[in-house]
Design a protein around this motif. Structure first.
Motif, short mmCIF file in Angstrom:
data_model
loop_
_atom_site.label_atom_id
_atom_site.label_comp_id
_atom_site.label_asym_id
_atom_site.label_seq_id
_atom_site.Cartn_x
_atom_site.Cartn_y
_atom_site.Cartn_z
N GLU A 4 -4.93 -1.63 5.22
CA GLU A 4 -5.27 -2.96 5.73
C GLU A 4 -4.28 -3.42 6.81
O GLU A 4 -4.68 -3.85 7.88
CB GLU A 4 -5.32 -3.96 4.58
CG GLU A 4 -6.47 -3.69 3.61
CD GLU A 4 -6.69 -4.82 2.62
OE1 GLU A 4 -5.98 -5.84 2.69
OE2 GLU A 4 -7.59 -4.66 1.75
N LYS A 5 -3.00 -3.36 6.51
CA LYS A 5 -1.98 -3.77 7.47
C LYS A 5 -0.94 -2.67 7.64
O LYS A 5 -0.78 -1.81 6.76
CB LYS A 5 -1.27 -5.05 7.00
CG LYS A 5 -2.16 -6.28 6.92
CD LYS A 5 -1.34 -7.50 6.49
CE LYS A 5 -2.21 -8.76 6.44
NZ LYS A 5 -1.42 -9.95 6.05
N PRO A 27 5.10 -9.63 4.06
CA PRO A 27 4.00 -9.66 3.08
C PRO A 27 3.36 -8.28 2.89
O PRO A 27 2.17 -8.08 3.12
CB PRO A 27 3.02 -10.66 3.70
CG PRO A 27 3.20 -10.48 5.18
CD PRO A 27 4.68 -10.18 5.37
N TRP A 28 4.17 -7.34 2.48
CA TRP A 28 3.73 -5.95 2.34
C TRP A 28 3.14 -5.71 0.96
O TRP A 28 3.82 -5.87 -0.05
CB TRP A 28 4.93 -5.02 2.60
CG TRP A 28 4.71 -3.58 2.28
CD1 TRP A 28 3.63 -2.82 2.61
CD2 TRP A 28 5.60 -2.71 1.56
NE1 TRP A 28 3.80 -1.53 2.15
CE2 TRP A 28 5.00 -1.43 1.51
CE3 TRP A 28 6.86 -2.88 0.98
CZ2 TRP A 28 5.59 -0.35 0.88
CZ3 TRP A 28 7.46 -1.80 0.35
CH2 TRP A 28 6.84 -0.55 0.31
N ASP A 29 1.88 -5.31 0.91
CA ASP A 29 1.21 -4.93 -0.33
C ASP A 29 1.27 -3.40 -0.42
O ASP A 29 0.57 -2.70 0.32
CB ASP A 29 -0.23 -5.43 -0.33
CG ASP A 29 -0.96 -5.15 -1.65
OD1 ASP A 29 -0.64 -4.14 -2.32
OD2 ASP A 29 -1.85 -5.94 -2.00
N GLN A 30 2.08 -2.90 -1.34
CA GLN A 30 2.32 -1.45 -1.40
C GLN A 30 1.06 -0.64 -1.66
O GLN A 30 0.99 0.54 -1.32
CB GLN A 30 3.36 -1.14 -2.50
CG GLN A 30 4.75 -1.70 -2.22
CD GLN A 30 4.96 -3.05 -2.87
OE1 GLN A 30 4.02 -3.80 -3.06
NE2 GLN A 30 6.21 -3.37 -3.19
N LYS A 32 -2.02 -1.39 -0.45
CA LYS A 32 -3.01 -1.50 0.61
C LYS A 32 -2.44 -1.28 2.01
O LYS A 32 -3.18 -0.97 2.94
CB LYS A 32 -3.65 -2.89 0.59
CG LYS A 32 -4.36 -3.26 -0.69
CD LYS A 32 -4.87 -4.69 -0.60
CE LYS A 32 -5.55 -5.13 -1.89
NZ LYS A 32 -5.98 -6.55 -1.80
N ASP A 33 -1.13 -1.49 2.17
CA ASP A 33 -0.53 -1.53 3.51
C ASP A 33 0.36 -0.32 3.77
O ASP A 33 0.92 0.28 2.85
CB ASP A 33 0.30 -2.80 3.68
CG ASP A 33 -0.53 -4.07 3.46
OD1 ASP A 33 -1.75 -4.01 3.69
OD2 ASP A 33 0.05 -5.09 3.04
N ARG A 34 0.49 0.00 5.04
CA ARG A 34 1.37 1.08 5.49
C ARG A 34 2.71 0.50 5.93
O ARG A 34 2.75 -0.55 6.58
CB ARG A 34 0.71 1.81 6.66
CG ARG A 34 1.51 2.97 7.23
CD ARG A 34 0.92 3.44 8.54
NE ARG A 34 -0.33 4.17 8.39
CZ ARG A 34 -1.51 3.75 8.83
NH1 ARG A 34 -1.61 2.57 9.43
NH2 ARG A 34 -2.59 4.48 8.67
N LEU A 35 3.79 1.19 5.60
CA LEU A 35 5.14 0.80 6.02
C LEU A 35 5.75 1.96 6.80
O LEU A 35 5.81 3.08 6.28
CB LEU A 35 6.01 0.46 4.81
CG LEU A 35 7.46 0.04 5.09
CD1 LEU A 35 7.51 -1.27 5.87
CD2 LEU A 35 8.23 -0.10 3.77
N ILE A 36 6.17 1.69 8.03
CA ILE A 36 6.72 2.74 8.90
C ILE A 36 8.12 2.35 9.34
O ILE A 36 8.36 1.20 9.74
CB ILE A 36 5.82 2.95 10.13
CG1 ILE A 36 4.45 3.48 9.71
CG2 ILE A 36 6.46 3.92 11.12
CD1 ILE A 36 3.44 3.58 10.84
N PHE A 37 9.04 3.30 9.27
CA PHE A 37 10.40 3.11 9.77
C PHE A 37 10.54 3.88 11.07
O PHE A 37 10.16 5.05 11.15
CB PHE A 37 11.42 3.59 8.75
CG PHE A 37 11.49 2.74 7.52
CD1 PHE A 37 12.34 1.65 7.44
CD2 PHE A 37 10.67 3.01 6.42
CE1 PHE A 37 12.41 0.86 6.31
CE2 PHE A 37 10.72 2.23 5.28
CZ PHE A 37 11.59 1.15 5.23
N LYS A 63 3.02 5.89 -1.47
CA LYS A 63 2.42 6.94 -0.65
C LYS A 63 2.23 6.53 0.81
O LYS A 63 2.10 7.39 1.67
CB LYS A 63 1.07 7.35 -1.25
CG LYS A 63 0.02 6.23 -1.25
CD LYS A 63 -1.29 6.70 -1.81
CE LYS A 63 -2.34 5.59 -1.79
NZ LYS A 63 -3.65 6.04 -2.30
N ASN A 64 2.19 5.24 1.09
CA ASN A 64 1.91 4.79 2.46
C ASN A 64 3.18 4.46 3.25
O ASN A 64 3.14 3.65 4.17
CB ASN A 64 0.98 3.57 2.43
CG ASN A 64 -0.41 3.93 1.91
OD1 ASN A 64 -0.90 5.03 2.14
ND2 ASN A 64 -1.03 3.01 1.20
#
Length: 215
Positions: A4-5, A27-30, A32-37, A63-64
């Protein structure tokens, strides 16, 4: 369920406290959302080891989470392999080595734990999304993305920063610190100099909304 985000976090450089506060802020939903460093987890700041451990656990648990390599991680890997060791030290690598040395329980322990070496070796050179490329430093203009060299993706500055070249997608990058996020037609810069007393920034997509924390 699709993503989603997407949240993209800029250069951290050992600022663990700021990173933890930023993660608590977005507002990170683990699920549904992707997190990139975007890379440069280490060097200059006080707790490079702590940052690597924190990000490594996030990547392990969710996983995201995706992690790019920055020029400072590449220099550390080269240093550990015996290549260009003086260059790493000249680029503030000593702060990272000291943070690892302090955590050793005895001198027989390896300086860098194996789990951290595996994490460093797993880092990606770039990520392609539907509308964006995400890369640590940038791309060389007029070169197809598939032909870009890792050195440029980790180190390039003016040739990329001053170019209006259309890479086909907007390029999200770090590496070069600015006082505030830089939004241009062909690029978005999110390194806001956390380790230099400024802010640590996260870009939220698709809204193109910025979140940041101060020291």
């Amino acid at each position: 369920m699709g993503i989603e985000k997407t949240f993209v976090i800029g250069d951290i450089h050992g600022c663990l406290g700021m990173l933890k506060r930023l993660i608590d802020t977005i507002p990170w939903d683990q699920s549904k959302d992707r997190l990139i460093f975007i890379g440069d987890y280490i060097d200059r700041g006080e707790d490079s080891r702590g940052v690597i451990e924190f990000v490594r656990i996030l990547k392990q648990d969710f996983k995201n989470v995706q992690c790019l390599i920055g020029n400072h991680e590449k220099m550390l890997l080269d240093y550990l392999s015996g290549k260009d060791r003086h260059i790493y030290i000249l680029n503030s690598g000593g702060a990272t080595l000291m943070s690892y040395d302090r955590a050793r329980k005895n001198m027989d322990d390896p300086l860098i734990p194996s789990a951290h070496l595996e994490f460093l070796s797993s880092l990606l050179p770039m990520i392609e999304l539907d509308d964006y490329y995400i890369v640590h430093a940038g791309f060389r203009p007029h070169v197809p993305i598939k032909d870009q060299e890792l050195f440029d993706m980790l180190w390039i500055r003016n040739e990329f920063l001053l170019s209006e070249y259309n890479f086909g997608k907007v390029v999200i990058f770090g590496h070069t610190p600015f006082n505030n996020p830089v939004v241009m037609k062909n690029k978005i810069g999110i390194d806001t100099g956390a380790v230099f007393g400024n802010r640590l920034t996260c870009l939220e997509l698709p809204e193109v909304r910025f979140h940041s924390v101060a020291p």
